[in-house]
Scaffold this motif. Structure first.
Motif, PDB file in Angstrom:
ATOM      1  N   LEU A 243      -3.991   1.078   4.272  1.00  0.00           N
ATOM      2  CA  LEU A 243      -3.424   0.517   3.145  1.00  0.00           C
ATOM      3  C   LEU A 243      -2.527   1.767   2.526  1.00  0.00           C
ATOM      4  N   ASN A 244      -2.890   2.880   2.501  1.00  0.00           N
ATOM      5  CA  ASN A 244      -2.374   4.077   2.297  1.00  0.00           C
ATOM      6  C   ASN A 244      -0.934   4.306   3.253  1.00  0.00           C
ATOM      7  N   ASN A 245      -1.088   4.018   4.481  1.00  0.00           N
ATOM      8  CA  ASN A 245      -0.014   4.455   5.508  1.00  0.00           C
ATOM      9  C   ASN A 245       0.817   3.277   5.524  1.00  0.00           C
ATOM     10  N   SER A 246       0.213   2.088   5.465  1.00  0.00           N
ATOM     11  CA  SER A 246       1.137   0.776   5.783  1.00  0.00           C
ATOM     12  C   SER A 246       1.617  -0.268   4.618  1.00  0.00           C
ATOM     13  N   HIS A 247       0.892   0.321   3.358  1.00  0.00           N
ATOM     14  CA  HIS A 247       1.177  -0.602   2.206  1.00  0.00           C
ATOM     15  C   HIS A 247       1.497  -0.079   0.996  1.00  0.00           C
ATOM     16  N   GLU A 248       1.817   1.424   1.175  1.00  0.00           N
ATOM     17  CA  GLU A 248       2.056   2.202  -0.047  1.00  0.00           C
ATOM     18  C   GLU A 248       0.985   2.203  -1.194  1.00  0.00           C
ATOM     19  N   LYS A 249      -0.037   2.207  -0.682  1.00  0.00           N
ATOM     20  CA  LYS A 249      -1.281   2.279  -1.743  1.00  0.00           C
ATOM     21  C   LYS A 249      -1.579   3.867  -1.847  1.00  0.00           C
ATOM     22  N   THR A 250      -2.642   4.053  -2.845  1.00  0.00           N
ATOM     23  CA  THR A 250      -2.568   5.783  -3.197  1.00  0.00           C
ATOM     24  C   THR A 250      -4.096   5.962  -3.311  1.00  0.00           C
ATOM     25  N   TYR A 251      -4.911   5.219  -2.322  1.00  0.00           N
ATOM     26  CA  TYR A 251      -6.569   5.520  -2.535  1.00  0.00           C
ATOM     27  C   TYR A 251      -6.707   6.889  -1.968  1.00  0.00           C
ATOM     28  N   ASP A 252      -7.728   7.530  -2.576  1.00  0.00           N
ATOM     29  CA  ASP A 252      -8.105   8.973  -2.274  1.00  0.00           C
ATOM     30  C   ASP A 252      -9.301   8.716  -1.422  1.00  0.00           C
ATOM     31  N   THR A 253      -9.048   9.012  -0.064  1.00  0.00           N
ATOM     32  CA  THR A 253     -10.511   8.907   0.832  1.00  0.00           C
ATOM     33  C   THR A 253     -11.389   9.924   0.913  1.00  0.00           C
TER      34      THR A 253
END
Length: 524
Positions: A243-253
């Motif tokens: 989702l970070n890479n494809s939907h501009e989310k900003t989760y910290d993995t």
């Protein structure tokens, strides 16, 4: 379309360790989820029958849950608890403003649907965000699924779920339910997807859902490291990264990876989860994963044997795990003769008998065993393997072990029970059912079976080496063993069965454990 991740590590992951997370570990996991900016955190179960107050995510009350949720009070994450219908009396639920809990997920089976709606309305009246979860979506015909959606619209919960309980939902099947829900569920109700990974489809189905542009909020369930019963769940770290890479989310993995490294990797070594042929079979039969787990932990069946047993599951029994039923089917299968009886094992009742089981102590006490092998007053019998010490006979009760070792042993020294399909000539084939049934209990441990045979052959004493007992988290075998039961509960149950059997059999025959064993004190 807003996409949310609901992490269920502390809830679904509890199937791995019976929800026995230490309070300090719960705190670390919650902190990692908070720092990763996960949207919704499911913290465990409410269960007023089995729940406890500490070191667990199976809570007996909202008071116990509030203790662990304190660390999330300053978080933007929504805090959720699950109730399995029937496990918690909602009369004991306080008003939402009196707890730290934002939402309650109500999970229920098809047979309980009417009463589940009644419970759902009560939960809503108390002010909680209601996550409404009919289990095993594939059990609903299209018209039934539309009917439950219609009633859900009247209920107007926070979220409604598509649930792939057995990890068997193909992309086409998933799309069908997705379309039915999207076109008929009120747009104000979030649509959730809870998956299991038996066929490794959880990630691809979740990606597909995210790419549908559904014009509503959606919720993707996942767990760190995919922790969960059987084949496990969708990985939180994977869907977050996607989702970070494809939907501009900003989760910290990174905090999630730290939890894997610090806590979950070691837990997996003790109680594994993830893809396996048996879990694939359970999905292909669209049945509860505990059926496959039960059979795998018996460690007596090839995958083809597991398939034959699952073949016999009645359709109406597949959705919910019925332990009595699977025990009955396993018993029938294991007792089914697969070879014709042949003769009897000719042993000298005036000589000592030494049974050599497969524990590591066989290697550690090799000199002692070799000295007995040289003694003409001893008869040595290897149990379900070929020890490095030469034996007079090799006794097999397990198809896997026989298939592994029979080509390495002279055929006239091989003795098997008739639950085994023999592949060469053998010395004798004994009646398995007469050796494994004790007061109608099925006890298949090879040492116990051999002792029963010795008792029936009028032996008064027996020496045993290598009956070490299962030790949790260590290599238990004297040889290179690839097919090992590593489920802690199953190992503990097997130890319990062996211990009780030895105590009972010692009333009929003198049992001497000549190498270290966890059972020694029970047989002095």
């Amino acid at each position: 379309m807003k996409i949310n991740i609901l992490d269920c590590t502390l809830r679904d992951g509890g199937y791995i360790n019976n929800w026995s997370f230490k309070d300090e570990h719960i705190a670390k996991i919650l902190k990692a989820l908070k720092n990763s900016k996960i949207d919704i955190i499911e913290c465990g179960y409410l269960d007023d029958k089995k729940g406890v107050k500490n070191d667990s995510t199976l809570f007996d009350s909202t008071i116990a849950a509030d203790k662990v949720l304190a660390s999330l009070l300053n978080s933007d994450a929504q805090r959720v608890i699950m109730i399995n219908f029937g496990d918690f009396d909602v009369k004991n639920l306080p008003l939402k403003e009196q707890t730290s809990i934002d939402g309650i997920r109500l999970a229920f089976h098809k047979k309980d649907i009417e009463r589940a709606f009644e419970t759902a309305y009560k939960i809503k009246e108390l002010g909680y965000n209601l996550y409404f979860q009919p289990m095993v979506t594939k059990n609903y015909k299209d018209i039934e699924f539309l009917s439950i959606i219609e009633k859900t619209n009247e209920l107007n919960p926070y979220a409604f779920y598509i649930v792939d309980s057995f990890g068997s939902m193909t992309l086409d099947e998933f799309h069908k339910y997705l379309i039915l829900a999207q076109n008929n569920l009120n747009i104000s109700i979030s649509l959730g997807y809870h998956s299991h990974n038996n066929m490794q489809l959880a990630f691809s189905n979740a990606i597909s859902m995210c790419n549908q542009n559904l014009k509503r909020e959606i919720i993707i369930d996942s767990s760190i490291y995919g922790i969960g019963r059987g084949a496990g769940n969708l990985n939180t770290e994977l869907i977050a990264d996607y989702l970070n890479n494809s939907h501009e989310k900003t989760y910290d993995t990174l905090p999630l990876l730290d939890i894997i490294d610090e806590l979950l990797a070691s837990l997996m070594l003790k109680n594994s989860w993830g893809f396996s042929p048996a879990q694939f079979l359970s999905a292909s039969y669209n049945c509860h994963p505990n059926y496959a787990s039960y059979l795998v932990n018996k460690n007596t069946n090839y995958i083809v044997g597991i398939k034959k047993i699952l073949d016999k599951l009645p359709e109406e029994s597949k959705s919910s795990f019925d332990k009595e039923l699977i025990e009955k089917l396993y018993r029938e299968y294991i007792l089914e003769p697969k070879s014709s009886l042949k003769g009897e094992l000719k042993l000298d009742v005036d000589k000592n008998i030494l049974l050599i089981a497969s524990g590591k102590s066989v290697n550690e006490y090799k000199e002692l065993l070799e000295s007995k092998a040289k003694d003409s007053n001893y008869q040595l019998i290897g149990l379900n393997h070929k020890p490095t010490i030469e034996c007079d006979y090799y006794f097999f009760t397990n198809q896997k072990r026989y298939d592994e070792f029979y080509e390495k042993i002279e055929s006239n020294k091989i003795v098997v029970t008739n639950n085994i399909q023999i592949k060469n000539d053998v010395n004798s084939v004994l009646n398995f059912s007469k050796l494994v049934l004790n007061h109608q209990k099925l006890i298949t441990n090879s040492t116990i079976v051999a002792i029963n045979y010795l008792i029936q052959s009028n032996f008064k004493s027996v020496e045993i080496a290598g009956l070490d007992g299962y030790k949790i988290g260590v290599e238990n075998y004297s040889y290179d063993e690839n097919q090992i039961v590593i489920d802690t509960k199953s190992q503990q149950e097997e130890n319990y069965i062996i211990k009780n059997s030895l105590v009972e059999l010692s009333k009929k025959i003198e049992i001497n454990l000549i190498t270290p064993s966890i059972f020694s004190e029970d047989n002095k």
